[in-house]
Design an enzyme around this catalytic site. Structure first.
Site, PDB file in Angstrom:
ATOM      1  N   LYS A 100      42.749  50.352  45.798  1.00 20.31           N
ATOM      2  CA  LYS A 100      41.604  49.547  45.344  1.00 20.31           C
ATOM      3  C   LYS A 100      40.285  50.204  45.706  1.00 20.31           C
ATOM      4  CE  LYS A 100      43.232  44.750  45.106  1.00 20.31           C
ATOM      5  NZ  LYS A 100      42.893  43.390  45.550  1.00 20.31           N
ATOM      6  N   LYS A 134      51.907  48.528  37.875  1.00 20.87           N
ATOM      7  CA  LYS A 134      52.212  47.110  38.088  1.00 20.87           C
ATOM      8  C   LYS A 134      51.338  46.236  37.190  1.00 20.87           C
ATOM      9  CE  LYS A 134      50.362  44.735  41.260  1.00 20.87           C
ATOM     10  NZ  LYS A 134      49.755  44.037  42.395  1.00 20.87           N
ATOM     11  N   LYS A 192      46.688  40.964  37.208  1.00 20.77           N
ATOM     12  CA  LYS A 192      45.988  39.879  36.545  1.00 20.77           C
ATOM     13  C   LYS A 192      44.505  40.164  36.390  1.00 20.77           C
ATOM     14  CE  LYS A 192      46.011  36.718  40.613  1.00 20.77           C
ATOM     15  NZ  LYS A 192      45.230  37.428  41.555  1.00 20.77           N
TER      16      LYS A 192
END
Ligand code: AMP
Ligand code: TRP
Length: 329
Positions: free
Chosen positions: A113, A196, A199
Site C-alpha cells: 500500500k 487479489k 473493494k
C-alpha cells in the site's frame, strides 16, 4: 458452558465485494451460533488512507446494513463501530510500545500500500495498522478470527504481540487463531486474476460488489478475463479459470472436481453464464435486504450504538488489566 469468542472486521471503504462475502461474511454467518461474536466496522483502519468524510459516514451505514442483510443476528453478534469504543485506540498505544519497528516494516500489506503512493508519504497510521488490528482482537480475548487469506501475516503478528505481552507482563491475553475458509479465501480480480480482488479498485469491472444489480453481476462475470485453453479445469497455470471455479465452489458448496465433471465437454461461456446466475442467486436477496435497511438509517445507528455499549463492557476491564500490568493504572 461459556462460548468462545470470535472477532472480525471489515473496513468501510470502497464497495464490499463477493471476495469479502466469500472470504469473510459468509463464514461469520455460518459459525455465529457456536460463538460469542464481535463484528466490527473498522473505520479507524479505513482512515489510514485518505477518505472523504461524507462518503465514509455513508459507507459505515452501508457496511452495517450488509452485516445485517447477510444474516448476522444481533442476538448472537455484537455489531459496532470501532471508533465508538475508545478502548481500541488506547490498547493500540500500549501495544505500540510492545511491537517493534522492524516487524512492522516487514508487513507486506504496508509495503504494497505504501509503495502505491510513495513510501515517504504513507501515513504513520498505515504503518501502525496491524497494531490497531491486534488491539481489536486482544481487547475481547477472542479465540478465533475468521478472515480471508490476505490477513495471515497480520494474524501472525497479533499472536506474536499477545505472546510477547504475556511473557513480559504476565498472562493477560488469549493468543488468537486465524480461521481461513478452505475455498473462497482469496478471490482474484475479474480483470486481472493475478491480483487479489480489492473493494477499493477504481475499475468497476475488477470486482462484483455485493450491492451490484443482478444484470451488472451477469455482465461482469461474462466479461471476466479468460486464459488460453478452453477446458474447464482448475489448473494452477490458468489463474482465470481457477478463480471462476473457486467462486463457483465457494458460492454453492459444490467441490471443484464436481464442477469440473459437470462441465466436461463444455466451454468458458457455459461456465460463466451459470456462475453469473449462482452469484446473483446468492447476492440478490442480500442486496434487496440491505437496501431496505438503508432506508432507515436511524435504526442502523441505534443497532450500532447498542453494539458499542455491549462491546465497551467487555473491552473496558481487559484494557484496565493490561494498563495495570504495564504500570500505567
Ligand atoms: P477488507 O476489504 O480489506 O476490509 O477485508 C475484509 C475481510 O474480507 C478480510 O477478512 C479479508 O481477508 C476479506 N477479503 C478481502 N478481499 C478478499 C478477497 N479478494 N478474497 C477473499 N477474502 C477477501
Ligand atoms: N485488516 C482487516 C482487513 O482489511 C480488517 C480488520 C481490522 C480486522 N481489524 C480486524 C480483521 C480484526 C479481523 C480482526 O481485512
Amino acid at each position: 458452558m461459556q462460548k468462545q469468542r470470535v472477532f472480525s472486521g471489515i473496513q468501510p471503504s470502497g464497495n464490499l465485494t463477493v471476495g469479502n462475502y466469500l472470504g469473510a461474511l459468509k463464514n461469520w454467518v455460518a459459525i455465529q451460533k457456536e460463538y460469542e461474536n464481535y463484528f466490527c466496522i473498522v473505520d479507524l483502519h479505513a482512515i489510514t488512507v485518505p477518505q472523504d468524510p461524507k462518503v465514509l459516514r455513508q459507507k459505515i451505514r452501508e457496511v452495517a446494513a450488509i452485516y445485517l442483510a447477510v444474516g448476522l443476528d444481533p442476538e448472537h453478534c455484537v455489531i459496532f463501530r470501532q471508533s465508538k469504543v475508545a478502548e481500541h485506540t488506547e490498547l493500540a498505544w500500549l501495544l505500540n510500545c510492545v511491537a517493534r519497528f522492524g516487524e512492522l516494516s516487514r508487513m507486506t500489506q504496508f509495503k504494497d500500500k505504501s509503495q502505491k503512493g510513495g513510501a515517504d508519504s504513507a501515513s504513520a497510521g498505515l504503518f501502525d495498522y496491524p497494531v490497531l488490528m491486534a488491539a481489536d482482537v486482544l481487547l475481547y480475548n477472542a479465540h478465533l478470527v475468521p478472515v480471508g487469506d490476505d490477513q495471515r501475516q497480520h494474524l501472525e503478528l497479533m499472536r506474536t504481540l499477545a505472546r510477547r505481552f504475556n511473557h513480559t507482563f504476565g498472562d493477560t491475553f488469549v493468543v488468537p487463531e486465524a480461521m481461513i475458509p478452505p475455498t473462497g479465501a482469496r478471490i482474484m480480480g475479474l480483470d486481472d486474476p493475478t491480483v487479489k480482488m480489492s473493494k477499493s479498485s477504481p475499475v468497476p469491472a475488477h470486482y462484483v460488489a455485493i450491492l451490484d444489480e443482478p444484470d451488472a453481476v451477469r455482465k461482469k462475470i461474462r466479461r471476466a478475463k479468460t486464459d488460453s485453453g478452453s477446458e474447464i479445469k482448475a489448473d494452477p497455470e490458468r489463474p482465470a479459470i481457477r478463480n471462476l471455479l473457486d467462486m463457483y465452489s465457494a458460492m454453492n458448496g459444490k467441490s471443484i472436481p464436481e464442477i469440473e465433471a459437470e462441465y466436461e465437454g463444455k466451454g468458458y461461456g457455459d461456465l460463466k453464464k451459470d456462475l453469473g446466475e449462482v452469484i446473483v442467486e446468492g447476492l440478490a436477496p442480500i442486496r434487496e435486504h440491505a437496501l431496505e435497511l438503508l432506508d432507515d438509517p436511524a435504526e442502523l445507528d441505534r443497532i450500532l450504538d447498542s453494539g458499542a455499549e455491549r462491546a465497551r463492557k467487555v473491552a473496558s476491564p481487559v484494557l484496565r488489566d493490561a494498563k495495570t500490568r504495564m504500570g500505567v493504572e
